[in-house]
Write an enzyme that holds these catalytic residues in place. Structure first.
Site, mmCIF file in Angstrom:
data_model
loop_
_atom_site.group_PDB
_atom_site.id
_atom_site.type_symbol
_atom_site.label_atom_id
_atom_site.label_comp_id
_atom_site.label_asym_id
_atom_site.label_seq_id
_atom_site.Cartn_x
_atom_site.Cartn_y
_atom_site.Cartn_z
ATOM 1 N N PHE A 129 0.831 -1.145 -0.053
ATOM 2 C CA PHE A 129 0.031 0.064 0.056
ATOM 3 C C PHE A 129 0.787 1.207 -0.202
ATOM 4 C CE2 PHE A 129 -2.427 3.447 1.625
ATOM 5 C CZ PHE A 129 -3.751 3.354 1.065
ATOM 6 N N ASP A 214 9.069 2.557 1.944
ATOM 7 C CA ASP A 214 8.225 3.421 2.036
ATOM 8 C C ASP A 214 8.098 3.033 3.698
ATOM 9 O OD1 ASP A 214 5.541 4.142 3.104
ATOM 10 O OD2 ASP A 214 4.608 3.331 1.183
ATOM 11 N N LYS A 243 2.741 10.085 8.684
ATOM 12 C CA LYS A 243 1.993 9.595 9.976
ATOM 13 C C LYS A 243 2.549 9.950 11.163
ATOM 14 C CE LYS A 243 -0.302 5.654 7.751
ATOM 15 N NZ LYS A 243 -1.790 5.458 8.198
HETATM 16 N N1 PLP Z 1 2.181 4.074 2.450
HETATM 17 C C1 PLP Z 1 1.945 3.558 3.654
HETATM 18 C C2 PLP Z 1 2.879 2.125 3.946
HETATM 19 C C3 PLP Z 1 0.926 3.755 4.272
HETATM 20 O O1 PLP Z 1 0.339 3.057 5.264
HETATM 21 C C4 PLP Z 1 -0.141 4.800 3.992
HETATM 22 C C5 PLP Z 1 -1.293 5.200 4.526
HETATM 23 O O2 PLP Z 1 -1.817 4.428 5.283
HETATM 24 C C6 PLP Z 1 0.386 5.645 2.635
HETATM 25 C C7 PLP Z 1 1.475 5.124 2.280
HETATM 26 C C8 PLP Z 1 -0.628 6.519 2.476
HETATM 27 O O3 PLP Z 1 -0.399 7.702 3.219
HETATM 28 P P1 PLP Z 1 -1.369 8.738 3.411
HETATM 29 O O4 PLP Z 1 -2.741 8.303 3.735
HETATM 30 O O5 PLP Z 1 -0.879 9.844 4.398
HETATM 31 O O6 PLP Z 1 -1.451 9.738 2.054
#
Ligand code: PLP
Length: 393
Positions: A129, A214, A243
């Site tokens: 994700f 990520d 986050k």
């Molecule tokens: N990457 C990861 C691993 C995530 O857990 C998330 C959100 O849950 C994102 C990207 C996307 O971040 P955002 O919701 O702040 O745009």
């Protein structure tokens, strides 16, 4: 009739008026023990006194000026992130998705800059994700997220999670980078083994690719190190963070080595809000706490206590839970029962958890949680599991 708020979220019938540490409090005074932390966002819990003080002070001084001008809080936050990580430079955003967008643009620009413009492809892993932008959904490759949104941004290739042979076979003359979450969050708290991260680094070095981590969900102390990849002893070329870095204030960042960032020059990228004074004051306040002596030791200590307790829970309720997985305070209960039912049963015990893919219940408490609060959470889990057992007998 469509609701005034676009109906894209499956919301639980709960709402909260305020928070205190690991507690969320509803309008009627009911106190919920929060093991979700807004999906790993409230790293320091709710209304942390230091964050509140810094936010209040900055709110009375200056909120926003634009990146047309110097922003001392932003410069300081970048210097601190650079000092505490592999990175040489940082671009600030308002969210994880925007940090990913910067990472994708940066890595493609790098290959254009070094006269290998044919290298555009990014290899990602099943269950990943990376956000909900056009690049993010293309990176995830999931049918659920991409259906109806075509044409997708080209240049993403998915391989099965943990499959090194498939990964090697996917590398070609057009490959630019490998993108991975060191611990998959939405995918169901799947930890990438250290040996696999090491193998990725070696493959990237061998083929001249960039390695992108990520750490939007697993970074900023969540696994008991400042960044999750530190456990494996390897470094990426680019890393996305969000986050926890804002502790609840929208803030993201794309960190990079000087080499990986070498294509990004004046005018290559930008953001109106990214790295504004208010967000960066809060980001610095988060680092004051997370990087203070003893904080990450605390995370490691309490996470050991939580994990042990959860192992006991699984042993006592084999009809509900199958296993514990994860790292630090990023844990998952792989369920035998339906995970959504477990989350619901937990709500009935005033315990907040978060569902994930692969029938997992995520446990992502504020990093300030104490062993007493963990014991309270375990007692509530135990009652929730017993309630499910009663219902199924
Ligand atoms: N990457 C990861 C691993 C995530 O857990 C998330 C959100 O849950 C994102 C990207 C996307 O971040 P955002 O919701 O702040 O745009």
């Amino acid at each position: 009739m469509i609701t005034p708020v676009l109906p894209t979220y499956a919301r639980a019938p709960l709402s909260f008026e305020r928070g205190e540490g690991v507690w969320l409090i509803a309008e009627d005074g009911t106190r919920y023990l929060d093991l979700g932390a807004g999906i790993a966002v409230n790293a320091l819990g709710h209304a942390h006194p230091h964050l509140v003080e810094v936010l209040r002070e900055q709110a009375g001084k200056l909120w926003h000026t634009s990146n047309l001008y110097e922003i001392p809080h932003q410069a300081r936050l970048a210097e601190r992130l650079v000092a505490a990580s592999f990175a040489d430079t940082v671009f600030f955003t308002n969210s994880g998705t925007e940090a990913m967008e910067c990472a994708v643009k940066m890595l493609r620009k790098y290959f254009s800059h070094i006269d290998q413009p044919e290298r555009v492809e990014i290899i990602t892993f099943a269950g990943a994700f990376h956000g909900r932008s056009s690049a993010g959904i293309a990176a995830s490759g999931s049918e659920k997220m991409t259906r109806g949104f075509g044409p997708l941004l080209p240049g993403f290739v998915q391989v099965p999670f943990g499959d090194l042979d498939a990964l090697k076979a996917a590398i070609s003359a057009t490959t630019a980078a490998i993108l991975i979450e060191p611990v998959q969050g939405e995918g169901g708290i799947r930890v990438v083994p250290d040996s696999f991260l090491k193998a990725l680094r070696a493959l990237c070095d061998e083929h001249g690719l960039l390695l992108v981590f990520d750490e939007i969900q697993c970074g900023v102390g969540r696994t008991g190190r400042f960044f999750a990849h530190e456990w494996a002893g390897v470094t990426p070329d680019i890393m996305t963070v969000a986050k926890g870095i804002g502790g609840g204030f929208p803030l993201g960042a794309c960190l990079a080595s000087e080499r990986a960032a070498s294509g990004m020059v004046l005018g290559s990228h930008g953001s109106t809000y990214g790295g504004n004074p208010l967000a960066c004051a809060v980001g610095n306040a988060v680092l004051d706490v997370v990087l203070a002596d003893g904080f990450l030791e605390h995370v490691r200590r309490v996470s050991g206590h939580l994990r042990q307790g959860l192992e006991g829970l699984v042993a006592s309720h084999p009809g509900v839970f199958e296993a514990v997985r994860g790292a630090g305070l990023m844990l998952g209960l792989k369920c035998v029962a339906v995970n959504a039912d477990v989350v619901k049963a937990c709500y009935a015990e005033q315990l907040i958890t978060v569902p994930a893919a692969d029938n997992v219940v995520r446990i992502l408490p504020p990093l300030i949680i104490t062993t007493d609060e963990i014991d309270e959470a375990l007692a509530r889990f135990d009652r929730a599991a017993s309630a499910i057992e009663k219902d199924t007998i």
